[in-house]
Design an enzyme around this catalytic site. Structure first.
Site, PDB file in Angstrom:
ATOM      1  N   GLU A 124      -5.656   2.525   5.431  1.00 55.97           N
ATOM      2  CA  GLU A 124      -7.224   1.023   4.650  1.00 55.97           C
ATOM      3  C   GLU A 124      -6.588  -0.239   3.759  1.00 55.97           C
ATOM      4  O   GLU A 124      -7.581  -1.599   4.325  1.00 55.97           O
ATOM      5  CB  GLU A 124      -7.538   2.153   4.186  1.00 55.97           C
ATOM      6  CG  GLU A 124      -8.758   1.400   2.384  1.00 55.97           C
ATOM      7  CD  GLU A 124     -10.297   1.855   3.333  1.00 55.97           C
ATOM      8  OE1 GLU A 124     -10.321   2.404   4.190  1.00 55.97           O
ATOM      9  OE2 GLU A 124     -10.208   0.328   4.009  1.00 55.97           O
ATOM     10  N   GLY A 129      -7.739  -5.653   2.341  1.00 58.63           N
ATOM     11  CA  GLY A 129      -6.339  -5.390   0.842  1.00 58.63           C
ATOM     12  C   GLY A 129      -7.423  -4.330   0.704  1.00 58.63           C
ATOM     13  O   GLY A 129      -7.933  -3.200   1.262  1.00 58.63           O
ATOM     14  N   LYS A 200      -6.212  -8.029  12.564  1.00 64.25           N
ATOM     15  CA  LYS A 200      -7.093  -7.169  11.465  1.00 64.25           C
ATOM     16  C   LYS A 200      -8.011  -6.602  12.978  1.00 64.25           C
ATOM     17  O   LYS A 200      -8.631  -6.024  12.645  1.00 64.25           O
ATOM     18  CB  LYS A 200      -6.771  -8.058  10.419  1.00 64.25           C
ATOM     19  CG  LYS A 200      -5.948  -8.253   9.701  1.00 64.25           C
ATOM     20  CD  LYS A 200      -6.433  -9.163   8.601  1.00 64.25           C
ATOM     21  CE  LYS A 200      -5.367  -9.129   7.480  1.00 64.25           C
ATOM     22  NZ  LYS A 200      -5.661 -10.128   6.264  1.00 64.25           N
TER      23      LYS A 200
HETATM   24  N1  HSE Z   1      -1.621 -12.963   5.193  1.00 64.87           N
HETATM   25  C1  HSE Z   1      -2.683 -12.560   4.194  1.00 64.87           C
HETATM   26  C2  HSE Z   1      -4.398 -13.392   4.055  1.00 64.87           C
HETATM   27  C3  HSE Z   1      -2.317 -11.119   3.487  1.00 64.87           C
HETATM   28  O1  HSE Z   1      -4.002 -14.548   3.869  1.00 64.87           O
HETATM   29  O2  HSE Z   1      -4.492 -12.876   3.478  1.00 64.87           O
HETATM   30  C4  HSE Z   1      -3.057 -10.296   3.242  1.00 64.87           C
HETATM   31  O3  HSE Z   1      -3.331  -9.199   4.897  1.00 64.87           O
END
Ligand code: HSE
Length: 407
Positions: A124, A129, A200
């Site tokens: 998840e 996040g 993602k």
């Molecule tokens: N470097 C990523 C961001 C961290 O700035 O969204 C979370 O995946």
């Protein structure tokens, strides 16, 4: 029940902290008698840490301890995370990870091992996040065919673009500020060049459309070339520039999957997503549009998603949760040049008539203090290959090209 954490960085230490902080309710919701952290794997030393006695440097201690049923992987990177996770699954341990690179590159294979071994492989926290998105897609929206998914999936680039839009900071100053505030890494490549968003959208597209989408099949552009001049023209057009990961179901079982800076109308719900926040727009054929919004990074927001997966793993330890996707198929992701978009162009030219001759009716944009020999316009929607044929025939000195989003 015992668990272990591999990697005591920002997220891993957040997981240990959250387990301690909400221990009673976490155990209750896990429907187990106890859920105790037995080991933390990290090559570094953490003197004075409340879990100091649990630190180990040898992965085999976790692998060979049959009492450890759930392993959290928060090391990041592909190696040795992949080898460690795959060994844990093969040994009959459930694994929870926040590692998007691992899931984007090896998700199909690891889900298959988890299925064969009747254990859980949950992730998840790998997208958005702390935002619930993997479980909502796989469970709450399970009655839908998903038509499309589009999101602001990277907090760092959204912060940089917000500073450019709201505070007139140029890209390098905004990046420097993001680094000072601890959002961007010293080497910001993964964020600013779009690789993080790419991983993602691969995970989301695999989940939504049923076949693994590998990062190398996704056309990816970052935000390095966005200038304040573009920001100003787009503001006058009535929108903002955001880095979007997008994927859509097309005819013949194929999909689109892309990552690039996109011009978003101020009327879109994605336009008001600023700073380090993320938002994901999922459209299903029954539910219509749904929007998921929240903190896409950070210690406790990400730990919140990891620990929820730990609870789910404990709760379903003897009755594994079935979810995942199939292996990829040939030519599953269509070439981005076949996709249709309206396009924004900024060029060193003043020849409106020639541009209209080639592109037909375009919308010319303005900005204060534009140099005399600069022109900006937005075309109609057309295939990207057709757009470039036309643009090349004009032989303009092109300064920027940005796609206009339909979301
Ligand atoms: N470097 C990523 C961001 C961290 O700035 O969204 C979370 O995946």
């Amino acid at each position: 029940m015992y668990m272990a954490i591999m990697g005591h960085g920002v997220v891993g230490s957040g997981v240990a902290e959250l387990l301690h902080k909400n221990y009673d309710s976490i155990v209750k919701r896990s429907t187990v008698d106890s859920l105790d952290l037995k080991y933390i794997l990290d090559l570094r030393d953490f003197p004075g840490d409340p879990n100091e006695d649990k630190f180990i440097k040898d992965f085999n201690i976790i692998l060979n301890d049959d009492d450890v049923k759930i392993v959290v992987e928060t090391m990041g990177g592909l190696h040795p995370a992949y080898e460690f996770v795959s060994s844990c699954l093969k040994a009959g341990k459930s694994v929870v990870t926040s590692n998007k690179e691992l899931v984007a590159e090896k998700g199909y294979e690891l889900l298959k091992i988890a299925h064969e071994k009747n254990v859980n492989f949950l992730f998840e926290a790998s997208v958005g996040g702390g935002i619930p998105i993997i479980r909502p897609i796989s469970q709450c929206l399970a009655a839908n065919e998903i038509d499309s998914i589009a999101g602001i999936l990277n907090g760092t680039t959204n912060f940089i673009l917000t500073k450019m839009i709201d505070d007139n900071m140029d890209f390098s100053d905004a990046l420097k500020l993001a680094q000072e505030l601890g959002y961007a890494e010293k080497d910001p490549t993964a964020d600013v060049d779009g690789h993080d968003t790419c991983r993602k959208i691969c995970i989301l597209a695999s989940l939504c459309f049923g076949n693994h989408v590998y990062p190398n099949s996704v056309y990816t552009e970052g935000i390095r070339n966005i200038t304040l001049a573009d920001v100003e023209y787009v503001e006058n057009w009535g929108g903002v520039i955001k880095l979007l990961g997008q994927s859509e179901k097309l005819a013949d079982g194929k999909i689109s999957a892309t990552v690039f800076p996109s011009i978003i109308s101020n009327k879109s719900p994605l336009a008001s997503v600023t700073d380090v926040f993320n938002a994901i727009l999922v459209t299903g054929n029954a539910v219509g549009e749904t929007l998921f919004y929240g903190k896409g990074a950070g210690k406790l927001p990400t730990a919140s998603a990891v620990v929820a997966d730990v609870i789910d793993s404990a709760k379903h330890f003897y009755k594994k949760k079935e979810f995942g996707w199939n292996d990829t198929v040939e030519n599953y992701v269509v070439d981005y040049k076949e996709l249709e978009n309206a396009m924004y162009v900024r060029a060193a030219s003043s020849d409106c008539e020639k541009i209209k001759e080639v592109f037909g009716e375009v919308k010319f944009l303005e900005r204060a203090s534009a140099p005399e020999n600069e022109i900006a316009f937005v075309t109609d929607v057309m295939k990207e290959s057709e757009f470039y044929n036309k643009l090349n025939s004009l032989a303009l000195e092109t300064l920027s090209v940005i796609r206009v989003s339909k979301y």
